[in-house]
Design an enzyme around this catalytic site. Structure first.
Site, PDB file in Angstrom:
ATOM      1  N   GLU A 256       1.231  -0.952  -0.307  1.00 13.84           N
ATOM      2  CA  GLU A 256       0.193  -0.165  -0.528  1.00 13.84           C
ATOM      3  C   GLU A 256       0.912   1.813  -0.148  1.00 13.84           C
ATOM      4  O   GLU A 256       1.608   1.710   1.192  1.00 13.84           O
ATOM      5  CB  GLU A 256      -0.895   0.108   1.380  1.00 13.84           C
ATOM      6  CG  GLU A 256      -1.924  -1.155   1.322  1.00 13.84           C
ATOM      7  CD  GLU A 256      -2.617  -1.108  -0.091  1.00 13.84           C
ATOM      8  OE1 GLU A 256      -3.196   0.438  -0.029  1.00 13.84           O
ATOM      9  OE2 GLU A 256      -2.893  -2.569   0.066  1.00 13.84           O
ATOM     10  N   CYS A 295      -2.890   9.150   2.766  1.00 19.57           N
ATOM     11  CA  CYS A 295      -2.490   8.426   1.658  1.00 19.57           C
ATOM     12  C   CYS A 295      -3.664   8.420   0.930  1.00 19.57           C
ATOM     13  O   CYS A 295      -3.730   8.319   0.075  1.00 19.57           O
ATOM     14  CB  CYS A 295      -1.857   6.831   1.762  1.00 19.57           C
ATOM     15  SG  CYS A 295      -3.054   5.729   2.486  1.00 19.57           S
TER      16      CYS A 295
HETATM   17  P1  NAP Z   1       7.670   5.303   4.640  1.00 18.84           P
HETATM   18  O1  NAP Z   1       9.523   5.930   4.939  1.00 18.84           O
HETATM   19  O2  NAP Z   1       8.958   4.329   3.304  1.00 18.84           O
HETATM   20  O3  NAP Z   1       8.329   4.178   6.098  1.00 18.84           O
HETATM   21  C1  NAP Z   1       7.060   3.223   6.249  1.00 18.84           C
HETATM   22  C2  NAP Z   1       7.793   2.009   6.887  1.00 18.84           C
HETATM   23  O4  NAP Z   1       8.093   1.325   6.491  1.00 18.84           O
HETATM   24  C3  NAP Z   1       8.060   2.680   8.345  1.00 18.84           C
HETATM   25  O5  NAP Z   1       7.466   2.072   8.745  1.00 18.84           O
HETATM   26  C4  NAP Z   1       9.973   2.536   8.492  1.00 18.84           C
HETATM   27  O6  NAP Z   1       9.763   1.748   9.280  1.00 18.84           O
HETATM   28  C5  NAP Z   1      10.114   1.247   7.213  1.00 18.84           C
HETATM   29  N1  NAP Z   1      11.216   1.174   6.473  1.00 18.84           N
HETATM   30  C6  NAP Z   1      11.548   1.781   5.697  1.00 18.84           C
HETATM   31  N2  NAP Z   1      12.562   1.914   5.387  1.00 18.84           N
HETATM   32  C7  NAP Z   1      12.559  -0.093   5.514  1.00 18.84           C
HETATM   33  C8  NAP Z   1      13.549  -0.915   5.075  1.00 18.84           C
HETATM   34  N3  NAP Z   1      15.043  -0.238   4.543  1.00 18.84           N
HETATM   35  N4  NAP Z   1      12.975  -2.151   5.528  1.00 18.84           N
HETATM   36  C9  NAP Z   1      11.884  -2.523   6.188  1.00 18.84           C
HETATM   37  N5  NAP Z   1      10.782  -1.635   6.807  1.00 18.84           N
HETATM   38  C10 NAP Z   1      11.428   0.185   6.822  1.00 18.84           C
HETATM   39  O7  NAP Z   1       6.712   5.588   4.505  1.00 18.84           O
HETATM   40  P2  NAP Z   1       5.854   7.156   5.970  1.00 18.84           P
HETATM   41  O8  NAP Z   1       6.719   8.190   5.966  1.00 18.84           O
HETATM   42  O9  NAP Z   1       6.274   6.383   7.242  1.00 18.84           O
HETATM   43  O10 NAP Z   1       4.572   6.631   5.390  1.00 18.84           O
HETATM   44  C11 NAP Z   1       4.160   7.837   4.614  1.00 18.84           C
HETATM   45  C12 NAP Z   1       3.633   6.934   2.985  1.00 18.84           C
HETATM   46  O11 NAP Z   1       3.465   6.593   3.356  1.00 18.84           O
HETATM   47  C13 NAP Z   1       3.813   8.204   2.662  1.00 18.84           C
HETATM   48  O12 NAP Z   1       3.414   8.273   0.845  1.00 18.84           O
HETATM   49  C14 NAP Z   1       1.783   7.889   2.285  1.00 18.84           C
HETATM   50  O13 NAP Z   1       1.092   8.140   0.997  1.00 18.84           O
HETATM   51  C15 NAP Z   1       2.426   5.808   2.724  1.00 18.84           C
HETATM   52  N6  NAP Z   1       1.235   5.794   2.776  1.00 18.84           N
HETATM   53  C16 NAP Z   1      -0.016   4.903   2.044  1.00 18.84           C
HETATM   54  C17 NAP Z   1      -0.813   4.264   2.868  1.00 18.84           C
HETATM   55  C18 NAP Z   1      -1.492   3.084   2.060  1.00 18.84           C
HETATM   56  O14 NAP Z   1      -2.071   2.638   2.171  1.00 18.84           O
HETATM   57  N7  NAP Z   1      -1.403   3.263   0.396  1.00 18.84           N
HETATM   58  C19 NAP Z   1      -1.824   4.146   3.752  1.00 18.84           C
HETATM   59  C20 NAP Z   1      -0.015   5.625   4.512  1.00 18.84           C
HETATM   60  C21 NAP Z   1       0.327   6.326   3.889  1.00 18.84           C
HETATM   61  P3  NAP Z   1      11.102   3.250   9.957  1.00 18.84           P
HETATM   62  O15 NAP Z   1      10.060   4.258   9.736  1.00 18.84           O
HETATM   63  O16 NAP Z   1      11.630   2.761  11.142  1.00 18.84           O
HETATM   64  O17 NAP Z   1      11.548   4.473   9.196  1.00 18.84           O
END
Ligand code: NAP
Length: 519
Positions: A256, A295
């Site tokens: 997602e 999102c």
């Molecule tokens: P993100 O930086 O991609 O992080 C998402 C999750 O992945 C966090 O728990 C992060 O942990 C973890 N993560 C990061 N690098 C990783 C790796 N190398 N290995 C394993 N896990 C890793 O996204 P975000 O800033 O938290 O969220 C914002 C984004 O999410 C936006 O682009 C939004 O559109 C999207 N989003 C989509 C949905 C949907 O349902 N489609 C819902 C909500 C948000 P850490 O925080 O510990 O780095």
């Protein structure tokens, strides 16, 4: 300062490295630290597979549904504490915090209700039985059974409660143990929820584990019966997808990711004042709720050229009435974005789109001396086809008006330039026009909301995800699908085609009976 621990292999684990700090984004105060160093992830996966999975599958769907109901109740009892944590750690207003936390308990309760109608077994018939031979004796039936692995849930920072609960609800009801990892910047809420879940004693040991901080080498230990449900940015998703567990061992993955959701206004009909008001108010809600960090928030607003001025005025009126400030003050209606790094990204994103647009309201300039505050920002594209508007997600309170001809084909072409979305909303009383647009954008979207006078007083804003309806979308939205009632269980189950004697299939697998065949 609180040190956030992880719950693994039946005990709380305190990290042995340097914790990553969590802040109050309104004041800059450091609140807690998260660190998972020292966790043996091979053991965590084995604990889930060997202890949690069998314990979950010792009972059936109906009993697990009762557990979800009890979990929903246990979390709801601590609602005020969770709301306060979301206000301080996530920059949420009280309304934003309730949206997340009530969304979590509501989704668990909804799955409890879906599940209570299921048998207390561990297999479900999938569709009707099919005659395969010359007579009904030789029969086919698809069934679904829980996979025997572990479900890793990696969630984004913006919905620490709901994001965890919607995945847990489906996974646990299906009979698959969970390893939950929240986004670190707002992890206080998820951590407190994890404590409540563990302390409640509702779930059998091993069925719920919680990682606060990095997941280390966890993915190295995943295999063919395991799965990863990921929510976050498309950049992180792309990195994860390349891991050997997916490319070599066929671990299942559901993504997602980002989405440039559209609100599409149709050409003016004789009197469309109700749907027009609905359009304006849903956009204003979506842009400011959670400071635009949803999102599903509307990012692109398609408006027929002759209606741009009235839309611009209507939105500027509504958005400028939104009081922005520290959520600790209940008068404030929009809080800060969640962290310094979000603030930096949002400002850069606004600047990039503002370079090809007129700024009707707001902009990237600081609006307070401290805190991660951004003004509600409305831009009007100079050219609706500018690439950047259809490629960059500004994850904050910002959206862009795209003037277009009003023709359904133009609306479809512009909307689909987003490359795949979670949701789009179409506002018109002209049923023919709305149907043409809906069918034209449906292949590129997981959900389409139709606004009209008839539903103006009933409909939820498109940004609200409902457990009954699927959530997810093709292309840049990740290509995944979650929720959708019992469809949400499919990711955690194996569909198997069973062929044989209809009498046996009927008795053993609950397949529908053809009365002409018996033992
Ligand atoms: P993100 O930086 O991609 O992080 C998402 C999750 O992945 C966090 O728990 C992060 O942990 C973890 N993560 C990061 N690098 C990783 C790796 N190398 N290995 C394993 N896990 C890793 O996204 P975000 O800033 O938290 O969220 C914002 C984004 O999410 C936006 O682009 C939004 O559109 C999207 N989003 C989509 C949905 C949907 O349902 N489609 C819902 C909500 C948000 P850490 O925080 O510990 O780095």
């Amino acid at each position: 300062m609180t040190t956030l621990t992880s719950y693994v292999c039946g005990a709380w684990h305190e990290g042995q490295g340097t914790p990553r700090p969590l802040f109050n984004p309104a004041t800059g105060e450091e609140l807690a630290g998260a660190d998972s160093t020292g966790i043996d992830f091979a053991k965590v996966v084995a604990h889930a597979r060997d202890v949690g999975g069998p314990a979950l599958r010792e009972v059936g769907f109906a009993t697990r549904a009762q557990w979800l109901k009890a979990l929903s109740g246990a979390l709801h009892e601590q609602r005020e504490e969770l709301v306060d944590l979301a206000k301080s750690n996530g920059g949420n207003t009280r309304g934003d915090a309730k949206f997340d936390i009530d969304g979590a308990t509501g989704t668990l309760a909804a799955y409890a209700s879906f599940g209570k109608r299921l048998p207390d077994t561990n297999h479900l018939p999938d569709g009707d039985g099919i005659q395969l031979g010359r007579t009904p004796r030789y029969w086919g039936q698809h069934i679904k059974v829980p996979r025997l692995g572990v479900a890793v849930h990696i969630n984004a920072f913006n919905f620490p409660a709901w994001g965890a609960a919607e995945k847990m609800a489906c996974s646990l009801l299906a009979g698959v143990p969970v390893i939950e990892k929240p986004g670190t910047p707002s992890a206080l809420v998820a951590w407190r929820m994890a404590q409540i879940v563990v302390e409640s004693g509702i779930l059998p040991e091993g069925s719920f584990q919680f990682i606060c901080g990095s997941v280390g080498d966890l993915l190295d230990h995943l295999g063919p019966q395991d799965c990863l449900a990921f929510t976050g940015s498309s950049g992180t998703a792309a990195k994860l997808k390349g891991h050997d567990c997916f490319t070599q061992r066929n671990t299942r993955i559901n993504i997602e990711a980002d989405s440039l959701n559209s609100a599409i206004l149709g050409p003016k009909t004789d009197d469309d004042s109700e749907v027009f008001t609905m359009f304006l108010s849903q956009i204003a809600t979506d842009m400011t709720q959670k400071a635009g960090q949803k999102c599903t928030a509307i990012r692109r607003i398609l408006v027929p050229e002759d209606r741009v001025e009235e839309v611009r005025e209507g939105l500027v009126d509504r958005l400028s009435a939104t009081k922005v400030g520290d959520p600790a003050d209940s008068d404030n209606r929009m809080g800060p974005v969640a962290s310094e790094s979000q603030l930096k990204d949002v400002r850069a994103g606004i600047d990039a789109i503002a370079a090809v647009s007129d700024t009707a309201l707001g902009g990237s300039d600081p609006i307070a001396d401290t805190g991660c505050f951004v003004a509600p920002t409305l831009l009007v594209a100079k050219d609706a086809n500018s690439d950047i508007i259809h490629s960059d997600e500004v994850f904050g309170p910002c959206a862009t008006i795209l003037p277009y001809s009003g023709d359904a084909k133009d609306a479809i072409a512009l909307t689909n330039r987003g490359g795949g979305g979670l949701v789009a909303s179409v506002y018109s009383n002209d049923k023919k026009w709305a149907t043409e647009v809906t069918l034209g954008i449906a292949p590129w979207h997981g959900r389409v909301c139709l606004g009209s006078d008839k539903v103006a007083s009933l409909a939820m804003p498109p940004g609200m995800v409902l457990p009954q309806m699927v959530h997810g979308g093709p292309g840049r939205a990740g290509g995944g699908e979650e929720l959708g009632g019992l469809r949400g269980l499919d990711f955690y189950m194996q569909r198997t085609a069973i062929q044989g004697d209809q009498a046996v299939l009927t008795r053993e697998f609950g397949a529908p009976t053809d009365t002409s065949v018996s033992d």
